[in-house]
Write a protein that holds these residues in place. Sequence first.
Motif, PDB file in Angstrom:
ATOM      1  N   ALA A  14       0.306  -1.263   0.082  1.00  0.00           N
ATOM      2  CA  ALA A  14       0.085   0.295  -0.197  1.00  0.00           C
ATOM      3  C   ALA A  14       0.733   1.413   0.317  1.00  0.00           C
ATOM      4  O   ALA A  14       2.024   1.195   0.706  1.00  0.00           O
ATOM      5  N   SER A  15       0.005   2.359  -0.193  1.00  0.00           N
ATOM      6  CA  SER A  15       1.369   3.837  -0.298  1.00  0.00           C
ATOM      7  C   SER A  15       0.943   4.237   0.927  1.00  0.00           C
ATOM      8  O   SER A  15       0.931   3.781   1.776  1.00  0.00           O
ATOM      9  N   PRO A  16       2.688   4.813   1.020  1.00  0.00           N
ATOM     10  CA  PRO A  16       2.781   4.598   2.790  1.00  0.00           C
ATOM     11  C   PRO A  16       2.565   5.970   3.269  1.00  0.00           C
ATOM     12  O   PRO A  16       2.012   6.478   2.521  1.00  0.00           O
ATOM     13  N   ASP A  17       2.403   6.234   4.297  1.00  0.00           N
ATOM     14  CA  ASP A  17       1.542   7.070   5.514  1.00  0.00           C
ATOM     15  C   ASP A  17       2.108   8.429   4.748  1.00  0.00           C
ATOM     16  O   ASP A  17       3.346   9.185   4.042  1.00  0.00           O
ATOM     17  N   PRO A  18       1.974   9.689   4.387  1.00  0.00           N
ATOM     18  CA  PRO A  18       1.776  10.939   3.730  1.00  0.00           C
ATOM     19  C   PRO A  18       3.323  11.560   4.502  1.00  0.00           C
ATOM     20  O   PRO A  18       3.614  12.070   3.953  1.00  0.00           O
ATOM     21  N   LEU A  19       3.437  11.311   5.431  1.00  0.00           N
ATOM     22  CA  LEU A  19       5.404  11.926   5.963  1.00  0.00           C
ATOM     23  C   LEU A  19       5.688  11.464   5.079  1.00  0.00           C
ATOM     24  O   LEU A  19       6.526  12.086   4.883  1.00  0.00           O
ATOM     25  N   PHE A  20       5.380  10.505   4.690  1.00  0.00           N
ATOM     26  CA  PHE A  20       6.720   9.476   3.766  1.00  0.00           C
ATOM     27  C   PHE A  20       6.781   9.488   2.431  1.00  0.00           C
ATOM     28  O   PHE A  20       7.233   8.610   1.771  1.00  0.00           O
ATOM     29  N   GLN A  21       5.529   9.861   2.179  1.00  0.00           N
ATOM     30  CA  GLN A  21       5.202  10.058   0.377  1.00  0.00           C
ATOM     31  C   GLN A  21       5.957  11.469  -0.299  1.00  0.00           C
ATOM     32  O   GLN A  21       6.270  10.896  -1.543  1.00  0.00           O
ATOM     33  N   GLU A  22       6.665  12.111   0.715  1.00  0.00           N
ATOM     34  CA  GLU A  22       7.531  12.933  -0.484  1.00  0.00           C
ATOM     35  C   GLU A  22       9.191  13.266   0.287  1.00  0.00           C
ATOM     36  O   GLU A  22       9.542  12.533   1.390  1.00  0.00           O
ATOM     37  N   ASP A  23       9.866  13.777  -0.695  1.00  0.00           N
ATOM     38  CA  ASP A  23      11.515  13.399  -0.153  1.00  0.00           C
ATOM     39  C   ASP A  23      12.033  14.155   0.396  1.00  0.00           C
ATOM     40  O   ASP A  23      13.059  14.511   0.555  1.00  0.00           O
ATOM     41  N   ALA A  24      11.362  15.730  -0.340  1.00  0.00           N
ATOM     42  CA  ALA A  24      11.821  16.931   0.048  1.00  0.00           C
ATOM     43  C   ALA A  24      12.558  17.159   1.902  1.00  0.00           C
ATOM     44  O   ALA A  24      11.767  16.005   2.356  1.00  0.00           O
ATOM     45  N   ALA A  25      13.453  17.395   2.182  1.00  0.00           N
ATOM     46  CA  ALA A  25      13.571  18.203   4.065  1.00  0.00           C
ATOM     47  C   ALA A  25      12.432  18.869   3.969  1.00  0.00           C
ATOM     48  O   ALA A  25      12.103  19.761   3.899  1.00  0.00           O
ATOM     49  N   LEU A  26      12.160  18.044   4.913  1.00  0.00           N
ATOM     50  CA  LEU A  26      10.895  18.959   6.548  1.00  0.00           C
ATOM     51  C   LEU A  26      11.884  19.419   6.856  1.00  0.00           C
ATOM     52  O   LEU A  26      12.047  18.928   7.815  1.00  0.00           O
ATOM     53  N   ARG A  27      11.516  20.596   7.409  1.00  0.00           N
ATOM     54  CA  ARG A  27      11.683  21.579   8.187  1.00  0.00           C
ATOM     55  C   ARG A  27      11.322  21.567   9.269  1.00  0.00           C
ATOM     56  O   ARG A  27       9.643  21.900   9.334  1.00  0.00           O
ATOM     57  N   VAL A  28      11.923  21.850  10.766  1.00  0.00           N
ATOM     58  CA  VAL A  28      11.214  21.167  11.936  1.00  0.00           C
ATOM     59  C   VAL A  28      12.219  22.002  13.308  1.00  0.00           C
ATOM     60  O   VAL A  28      12.822  22.076  12.761  1.00  0.00           O
ATOM     61  N   GLU A  29      10.570  21.843  14.592  1.00  0.00           N
ATOM     62  CA  GLU A  29      11.127  23.055  15.704  1.00  0.00           C
ATOM     63  C   GLU A  29      11.204  22.017  16.133  1.00  0.00           C
ATOM     64  O   GLU A  29       9.755  21.650  16.701  1.00  0.00           O
ATOM     65  N   ILE A  30      11.888  20.990  17.983  1.00  0.00           N
ATOM     66  CA  ILE A  30      11.884  20.263  18.576  1.00  0.00           C
ATOM     67  C   ILE A  30      12.577  21.174  19.781  1.00  0.00           C
ATOM     68  O   ILE A  30      13.558  21.090  19.708  1.00  0.00           O
ATOM     69  N   THR A  31      12.062  21.529  20.440  1.00  0.00           N
ATOM     70  CA  THR A  31      11.694  21.481  21.416  1.00  0.00           C
ATOM     71  C   THR A  31      11.899  20.746  22.834  1.00  0.00           C
ATOM     72  O   THR A  31      10.971  20.098  23.362  1.00  0.00           O
ATOM     73  N   ALA A  32      13.075  20.454  23.529  1.00  0.00           N
ATOM     74  CA  ALA A  32      12.853  19.741  24.745  1.00  0.00           C
ATOM     75  C   ALA A  32      14.084  19.496  25.129  1.00  0.00           C
ATOM     76  O   ALA A  32      14.817  20.739  25.430  1.00  0.00           O
ATOM     77  N   PRO A  33      14.091  19.570  26.950  1.00  0.00           N
ATOM     78  CA  PRO A  33      15.801  19.715  28.013  1.00  0.00           C
ATOM     79  C   PRO A  33      16.253  18.834  27.220  1.00  0.00           C
ATOM     80  O   PRO A  33      16.480  17.347  27.786  1.00  0.00           O
ATOM     81  N   PHE A  34      17.212  19.240  25.699  1.00  0.00           N
ATOM     82  CA  PHE A  34      18.582  18.322  25.462  1.00  0.00           C
ATOM     83  C   PHE A  34      19.560  17.935  26.145  1.00  0.00           C
ATOM     84  O   PHE A  34      20.328  17.484  25.991  1.00  0.00           O
ATOM     85  N   ALA A  35      19.391  19.093  27.058  1.00  0.00           N
ATOM     86  CA  ALA A  35      20.669  19.018  28.239  1.00  0.00           C
ATOM     87  C   ALA A  35      21.130  17.739  28.687  1.00  0.00           C
ATOM     88  O   ALA A  35      21.490  16.919  28.961  1.00  0.00           O
ATOM     89  N   ARG A  36      19.265  17.205  29.169  1.00  0.00           N
ATOM     90  CA  ARG A  36      19.442  15.789  29.948  1.00  0.00           C
ATOM     91  C   ARG A  36      19.350  14.747  29.262  1.00  0.00           C
ATOM     92  O   ARG A  36      20.149  13.930  29.723  1.00  0.00           O
TER      93      ARG A  36
END
Length: 338
Positions: A14-36
């Motif tokens: 079957a077709s992949p989920d929408p996230l995996f249907q395109e190949d262009a890099a997706l710009r995202v921002e992740i906020t989390a306690p990365f030091a920890r």
Amino acid sequence: VLYMVLALPNAEAASPDPLFQEDAALRVEITAPFARLIDERPKDEELQGSFSFRDPNGSRVELDLQVRARGNFRHFNCDTPPLYLNFKRSQVEGTLFEEQDKLKMVVHCKDSARYQQALLKEYLAYRMLNVLTDQSFRVRLLDVTYVDSEDRRPRMVRHAFLIEHVDRLGARLGRQKLNLFPDNVQAIQADHLNLTSVFQYLLGNTDFSPVLGSQDECCHNYELFGKDGAPLLAIPYDFDMSGFVNAPYARPESGLGIDNVKQRLYQGFCVNNSHVEASISEFLQARDTLYALTAGLEQMAPTVRERVAEYMDEFYVTIGDPQAVQRELIDRCMVMTP
């Protein structure tokens, strides 16, 4: 230049989920306690964060997120551990992340250009396998802005990629993930297993086994899928120890008779040698597309793209010579069964 992945027609999926249907890099921002996350590396505790991106209309989408460290070798040997992202199913409905729940995110091992290039090469390896067969893990490249929610680390932007969840891959293939040791190699779908064995040879990878694992878990860098009345399907992942990726930490296992990971050693099974010719035909058919993927990955440095292409050249010289195929693949096949 954007080259869409068009898998060769050798598998029903079957077709992949929408996230995996395109190949262009997706710009995202992740906020989390990365030091920890980086200092403590909790594998059993999920830390609160947020994940944002822009939809096709340019509107900002922000999702709640729980994040934790994951991985084995890289968890203990990298400055930044791989991550597990846990989304709320109720929030992703109607977004690009529809159907996503938990996702593995592959990140840079150390903060240097060489490690960023190694990450891109591993991403490229997944994409190349997608060309050869739909029965493979999809990936999505990210440009990630990391924001430490506790202001203990500076904001930074780095490449990363997401891997299709094993359950979503199973649903796409109409199969169920299994955790078992095959009775023998013949229990695994032979044509697909041999195709992936030749793919591992292209990569110069020996860090895998579709029949053996560690402790009570099978298999090493392969996932097994089952379907009533059908052979097991073995799908590979984790290619960072290959000569293709050539990560600074990559070393071959002792006893293989090779000095470095860039030396290719065929690890296909002798019982599947009758499929070698068909597997090679698939690679010859896909040749132009595989080279185009390499040339089109603009995030990869030009000199790195050239070295990757040269490494692929060596593979294609081998499989284009029947005597070399006999000598390097068929005669070097593995007779081991579990």
